[in-house]
Write an enzyme that holds these catalytic residues in place. Structure first.
Site, short mmCIF file in Angstrom:
data_model
loop_
_atom_site.label_atom_id
_atom_site.label_comp_id
_atom_site.label_asym_id
_atom_site.label_seq_id
_atom_site.Cartn_x
_atom_site.Cartn_y
_atom_site.Cartn_z
N LEU A 7 1.89 -2.90 12.18
CA LEU A 7 3.02 -1.60 12.48
C LEU A 7 3.60 -2.14 13.71
O LEU A 7 4.99 -1.81 13.74
CB LEU A 7 2.16 -0.40 13.03
CG LEU A 7 3.18 1.12 13.23
CD1 LEU A 7 4.12 0.97 12.20
CD2 LEU A 7 2.39 2.15 13.45
N GLY A 29 0.79 -1.21 0.10
CA GLY A 29 -0.02 -0.18 0.13
C GLY A 29 0.83 1.32 -0.04
O GLY A 29 0.26 2.37 -0.49
N ASP A 66 -4.49 1.36 11.17
CA ASP A 66 -5.60 1.10 11.98
C ASP A 66 -5.65 0.50 13.07
O ASP A 66 -5.47 0.98 14.14
CB ASP A 66 -6.67 0.55 10.87
CG ASP A 66 -6.28 -0.80 10.10
OD1 ASP A 66 -5.49 -1.24 10.49
OD2 ASP A 66 -6.50 -0.61 9.00
#
Length: 179
Positions: free
Chosen positions: A110, A48, A105
């Site tokens: 992460l 992404g 989100d």
């Protein structure tokens, strides 16, 4: 209002390309100032981040290095279980690292990425994300330094983000709408 349809889902324009580019210029200026004498390593998380990272690095004029990683999930489990970080082929010990994400989100991927990078003992690790969904975060991240836009719990496509593999090439960001 601009709209589009991908695989029977309907989307309307949320953030146009001009807004995105203005925000990226501001982030780039800040990075140039903060890392002026540091030669940071930008690590983009695929798939992404590719559009965001490309446009961001057009604004970064200081010396830097660039690498990309991809997260692999355990097959047959939920998305919260990561198995490995693929492609981290650079020594990060003592380096200033800037992780570039398209969207944060829940924070599961992460968290995994930061932990994998921190095992290499970098001097610092910060996160630069185009989109952040604060309401969805399951972890506290002190190192999210740069945020393009905070958004609600919306499903978005465009500007590198996809739905069933489609929509990554759209220059704007669209949010899902119920028709």
């Amino acid at each position: 209002m601009k709209q589009l349809e991908i695989d029977n889902l309907h989307f309307e324009l949320m953030i146009d390309e001009n807004q995105i580019q203005k925000r990226i210029r501001l982030i780039g200026t800040d990075i140039n100032h903060r890392y002026e004498q540091k030669n940071p390593v930008f690590i983009g998380v695929l798939n992404g981040c590719f559009m965001f990272m490309t446009d961001l690095l057009k604004q970064v004029v200081i010396p830097c290095e660039i690498s990309f990683v991809k997260l692999a999930s355990y097959e047959g489990t939920d998305q919260g279980k990561m198995s490995e970080l693929i492609g981290l082929g650079i020594d990060l010990q003592g380096r200033d690292v800037i992780i570039v994400e398209d969207i944060v989100d829940s924070g599961n991927s992460l968290k995994y990425t930061i932990e994998a990078i921190e095992r290499q003992l970098p001097a610092s690790v910060v996160v630069c994300t185009l989109l952040l969904k604060p309401e969805c975060l399951q972890y506290d991240f002190e190192n999210i330094q740069y945020v393009g836009f905070e958004i609600e719990k919306e499903f978005v496509v465009g500007y590198g983000m996809d739905y069933n593999g489609l929509g990554r090439n759209i220059p704007d960001i669209y949010k899902n709408i119920i028709v």
